[in-house]
Design a protein around this motif. Structure first.
Motif, PDB file in Angstrom:
ATOM      1  N   UNK A   1       8.307   3.589  -8.383  1.00 28.64           N
ATOM      2  CA  UNK A   1       9.426   4.457  -8.742  1.00 28.64           C
ATOM      3  C   UNK A   1       9.243   5.854  -8.146  1.00 28.64           C
ATOM      4  N   UNK A   2       8.025   6.283  -8.043  1.00 31.11           N
ATOM      5  CA  UNK A   2       7.732   7.626  -7.523  1.00 31.11           C
ATOM      6  C   UNK A   2       7.904   7.694  -6.010  1.00 31.11           C
ATOM      7  N   UNK A   3       7.503   6.631  -5.312  1.00 29.84           N
ATOM      8  CA  UNK A   3       7.492   6.647  -3.852  1.00 29.84           C
ATOM      9  C   UNK A   3       8.190   5.415  -3.285  1.00 29.84           C
ATOM     10  N   UNK A   4       9.248   5.632  -2.508  1.00 32.88           N
ATOM     11  CA  UNK A   4       9.943   4.525  -1.848  1.00 32.88           C
ATOM     12  C   UNK A   4       9.035   3.871  -0.816  1.00 32.88           C
ATOM     13  N   UNK A   5       8.194   4.665  -0.159  1.00 33.60           N
ATOM     14  CA  UNK A   5       7.275   4.107   0.834  1.00 33.60           C
ATOM     15  C   UNK A   5       6.297   3.135   0.185  1.00 33.60           C
ATOM     16  N   UNK A   6       5.807   3.485  -1.011  1.00 29.42           N
ATOM     17  CA  UNK A   6       4.897   2.584  -1.727  1.00 29.42           C
ATOM     18  C   UNK A   6       5.633   1.310  -2.123  1.00 29.42           C
ATOM     19  N   UNK A   7       6.884   1.446  -2.594  1.00 30.51           N
ATOM     20  CA  UNK A   7       7.682   0.274  -2.965  1.00 30.51           C
ATOM     21  C   UNK A   7       7.855  -0.652  -1.765  1.00 30.51           C
ATOM     22  N   UNK A   8       8.175  -0.083  -0.615  1.00 38.04           N
ATOM     23  CA  UNK A   8       8.345  -0.903   0.592  1.00 38.04           C
ATOM     24  C   UNK A   8       7.057  -1.633   0.942  1.00 38.04           C
ATOM     25  N   UNK A   9       5.920  -0.962   0.782  1.00 36.94           N
ATOM     26  CA  UNK A   9       4.635  -1.561   1.132  1.00 36.94           C
ATOM     27  C   UNK A   9       4.314  -2.753   0.229  1.00 36.94           C
ATOM     28  N   UNK A  10       4.453  -2.574  -1.085  1.00 38.99           N
ATOM     29  CA  UNK A  10       4.129  -3.682  -1.988  1.00 38.99           C
ATOM     30  C   UNK A  10       5.151  -4.807  -1.874  1.00 38.99           C
ATOM     31  N   UNK A  11       6.403  -4.461  -1.536  1.00 42.39           N
ATOM     32  CA  UNK A  11       7.418  -5.488  -1.348  1.00 42.39           C
ATOM     33  C   UNK A  11       7.054  -6.402  -0.184  1.00 42.39           C
ATOM     34  N   UNK A  12       6.706  -5.802   0.948  1.00 41.14           N
ATOM     35  CA  UNK A  12       6.319  -6.604   2.112  1.00 41.14           C
ATOM     36  C   UNK A  12       5.064  -7.414   1.812  1.00 41.14           C
ATOM     37  N   UNK A  13       4.116  -6.807   1.117  1.00 39.22           N
ATOM     38  CA  UNK A  13       2.864  -7.498   0.800  1.00 39.22           C
ATOM     39  C   UNK A  13       3.099  -8.724  -0.070  1.00 39.22           C
ATOM     40  N   UNK A  14       3.868  -8.567  -1.150  1.00 38.78           N
ATOM     41  CA  UNK A  14       4.041  -9.681  -2.074  1.00 38.78           C
ATOM     42  C   UNK A  14       5.084 -10.682  -1.597  1.00 38.78           C
ATOM     43  N   UNK A  15       6.068 -10.228  -0.823  1.00 42.00           N
ATOM     44  CA  UNK A  15       7.053 -11.173  -0.287  1.00 42.00           C
ATOM     45  C   UNK A  15       6.413 -12.124   0.704  1.00 42.00           C
ATOM     46  N   UNK A  16       5.429 -11.642   1.464  1.00 47.11           N
ATOM     47  CA  UNK A  16       4.830 -12.456   2.519  1.00 47.11           C
ATOM     48  C   UNK A  16       3.484 -13.075   2.151  1.00 47.11           C
TER      49      UNK A  16
ATOM     50  N   UNK B   1      -3.886  -5.828   2.939  1.00 46.36           N
ATOM     51  CA  UNK B   1      -3.498  -5.925   1.531  1.00 46.36           C
ATOM     52  C   UNK B   1      -3.225  -7.371   1.145  1.00 46.36           C
ATOM     53  N   UNK B   2      -2.599  -8.128   2.058  1.00 44.52           N
ATOM     54  CA  UNK B   2      -2.330  -9.534   1.785  1.00 44.52           C
ATOM     55  C   UNK B   2      -3.595 -10.346   1.610  1.00 44.52           C
ATOM     56  N   UNK B   3      -4.601 -10.073   2.443  1.00 43.26           N
ATOM     57  CA  UNK B   3      -5.871 -10.785   2.312  1.00 43.26           C
ATOM     58  C   UNK B   3      -6.543 -10.478   0.973  1.00 43.26           C
ATOM     59  N   UNK B   4      -6.395  -9.239   0.529  1.00 38.06           N
ATOM     60  CA  UNK B   4      -6.943  -8.862  -0.777  1.00 38.06           C
ATOM     61  C   UNK B   4      -6.262  -9.663  -1.880  1.00 38.06           C
ATOM     62  N   UNK B   5      -4.913  -9.773  -1.807  1.00 41.30           N
ATOM     63  CA  UNK B   5      -4.165 -10.548  -2.804  1.00 41.30           C
ATOM     64  C   UNK B   5      -4.589 -12.006  -2.784  1.00 41.30           C
ATOM     65  N   UNK B   6      -4.718 -12.588  -1.597  1.00 39.39           N
ATOM     66  CA  UNK B   6      -5.063 -14.006  -1.473  1.00 39.39           C
ATOM     67  C   UNK B   6      -6.439 -14.326  -2.051  1.00 39.39           C
ATOM     68  N   UNK B   7      -7.332 -13.360  -1.989  1.00 43.13           N
ATOM     69  CA  UNK B   7      -8.690 -13.583  -2.499  1.00 43.13           C
ATOM     70  C   UNK B   7      -8.818 -13.120  -3.950  1.00 43.13           C
ATOM     71  N   UNK B   8      -8.365 -11.899  -4.238  1.00 43.99           N
ATOM     72  CA  UNK B   8      -8.609 -11.292  -5.542  1.00 43.99           C
ATOM     73  C   UNK B   8      -7.846 -11.986  -6.666  1.00 43.99           C
ATOM     74  N   UNK B   9      -6.598 -12.377  -6.428  1.00 42.30           N
ATOM     75  CA  UNK B   9      -5.808 -12.973  -7.503  1.00 42.30           C
ATOM     76  C   UNK B   9      -6.382 -14.309  -7.980  1.00 42.30           C
ATOM     77  N   UNK B  10      -6.711 -15.248  -7.083  1.00 42.07           N
ATOM     78  CA  UNK B  10      -7.323 -16.490  -7.561  1.00 42.07           C
ATOM     79  C   UNK B  10      -8.674 -16.287  -8.239  1.00 42.07           C
TER      80      UNK B  10
END
Length: 485
Positions: free
Chosen positions: A363-378, A449-458
């Motif tokens: 909510x504070x930063x549109x740039x941060x929103x765009x970054x997490x959107x691309x990360x989690x969408x892909x 960031x995507x590699x972190x999600x793929x490893x850290x979440x499981x």
């Protein structure tokens, strides 16, 4: 034998309520905002051909599987995984789905706030006032962090208020009104748009097919991403909605075919509402992500009754995003309420407060929103999808699910062709999308960031469920009732 006490579970009051919940959950910013500009960048009618083809051959079988999985277990995400995998760390795959949903909603809530803000200004006829400049308006809005956080807060408070009323009195009452209202608003826009001089060029763009685009790999990759991600396949939404089904509701019809028709129809309807209008005033159809918030807003002052058209568009846009956010949040609420001693009220307040806190950076930063959107969408969403398809396709087995839940009281009988699609085809295509994106983004911050999600979440999911299920007795994965129904 299990001694777990089962309490009465809520159900959808009507079949229409179930259908509207599915449509309301799946139809959101991906349809009203993303579909038109991606279509504009990928050949118009050619993109529709690719999208609809992949939607019905890939996404529909997956949606049927996920909805039937929830209907069979009558539980939330984690409970459904435990039913199949047995207690222990492997149930952490269900935790991955919940974590991805929470992350998704944390940045989707600020986006709902955007649509709320624009819908409010459409009611004030700001877009047709003298001296209005669309790009300056958007930039000033995004620069006002206090306002963005305030809207995010209002959105989550409203979501919590609706969810506190429960499934029948809250979610169902909203979606049975909001979804038809959204469709009506878009339909009115279509009627107005096609009556404008020059609108035929927009219709030609939407319906004419430049076959060369179907030879481009990018067209099919974009279409596949739109088909899978805009339907919410694998997010736990269809599973949760399906878990509240009544015994005589039709999974293939409601959870698959009807959802796909509604999903594709609203996306195409949004395109038909937008393209005739922008072509009528000479705006380029491939304007990109700013098509709705900048390009289309610039059009309203140029057409008769533009202020009313603005109300129709942004009102429908807000309804689409809000109903999606409502059902996305319900996924976590249903799961947490089953896995803890919290009441529904306590669960709703805890979940919504947690999502609100996690959403503050977006909510504070549109740039941060765009970054997490691309990360989690892909990365995040495909990971969650693969977790659910693994449980259905490789542990429980699609053939068993088809006999026990998919075809129960079904007007449309699903044959054995469905089994390899769920087990092999859809997971393979998802891996392909992730691999292609990794190749395209190699070495970028998004890939890291995507590699972190793929490893850290499981890993986190496994650790959480190893502790949470530590006291449970290991049991057989599925105790199916005797005989196929």
């Amino acid at each position: 034998m299990s001694t777990d006490t089962k309490t009465a579970r809520a159900e959808w009051g009507t079949r229409f309520g179930f259908l509207m919940a599915m449509i309301g959950a799946m139809v959101g910013a991906g349809n009203v905002w993303r579909f038109p500009f991606v279509m504009g960048q990928n050949g118009g009618g050619a993109f529709i051909v690719a999208f609809v083809t992949l939607l019905f051959f890939i996404a529909v079988p997956g949606l049927i599987a996920e909805t039937a999985f929830g209907r069979y277990t009558k539980k939330g995400v984690i409970g459904s995984f435990r039913e199949v995998l047995g207690p222990g760390g492997a149930v952490g795959l269900g935790v991955v789905v919940v974590m991805v949903n929470i992350a998704l909603m944390s940045y989707y809530s600020p986006l709902i706030g955007w649509t709320m803000y624009y819908a409010g200004h459409s009611l004030l006829f700001s877009f047709t006032s003298a001296g209005f400049e669309a790009e300056a308006f958007m930039n000033a809005f995004f620069a006002n962090s206090a306002l963005m956080i305030g809207l995010h807060t209002v959105v989550m408070a409203t979501v919590a208020a609706v969810l506190l009323l429960g499934i029948k009195r809250g979610v169902e009452r909203i979606v049975v009104v909001a979804v038809p209202a959204m469709v009506i608003s878009l339909f009115i826009m279509v009627i107005r748009g096609i009556t404008l001089p020059g609108a035929t060029e927009g219709l030609a763009f939407a319906f004419s097919i430049d076959w060369v685009y179907l030879t481009y790999s990018s067209t099919w990759i974009e279409a596949l991403g739109q088909a899978l991600f805009s339907t919410g396949l694998g997010w736990g939404i269809a599973l949760t909605v399906g878990s509240y089904l009544r015994e005589y509701d039709d999974v293939p019809l409601g959870g698959g075919v009807f959802t796909a028709i509604g999903e594709s129809s609203i996306g195409i309807l949004a395109a038909l509402a937008i393209f005739p209008i922008i072509f009528a005033v000479g705006v380029e159809p491939d304007a990109g992500a700013g098509l709705a918030f900048v390009s289309l807003v610039q059009v309203f002052p140029e057409i008769p009754l533009g202020g009313v058209i603005g109300i129709m568009f942004f009102g429908g846009f807000f309804l689409a995003t809000f109903t999606s956010g409502l059902v996305i949040t319900e996924v976590t609420v249903t799961t947490i309420s089953e896995e803890t001693r919290l009441s529904r009220r306590g669960t709703v307040l805890t979940v919504c407060t947690g999502i609100w806190a996690l959403g503050l950076p977006s909510a504070y930063s549109v740039d941060f929103l765009d970054f997490v959107d691309v990360t989690f969408a892909n990365w995040g969403l495909p990971l969650a999808t693969l977790c659910i398809l693994f449980a259905i396709g490789w542990v429980m087995g699609p053939e068993r699910l088809r006999h026990l839940a998919v075809n129960r009281n079904a007007g449309i009988h699903i044959g054995s062709w469905w089994d390899p699609v769920v087990k092999y085809l859809t997971p393979t295509l998802l891996v392909f999308i992730m691999g292609y994106f990794a190749y395209d983004q190699f070495g970028s911050d998004v890939m890291i960031a995507g590699m972190v999600v793929l490893v850290a979440f499981p890993v986190a999911g496994y650790a959480i469920m190893s502790v949470a299920d530590g006291g449970r007795q290991t049991s057989t994965a599925v105790d199916a009732p005797g005989g196929d129904d």
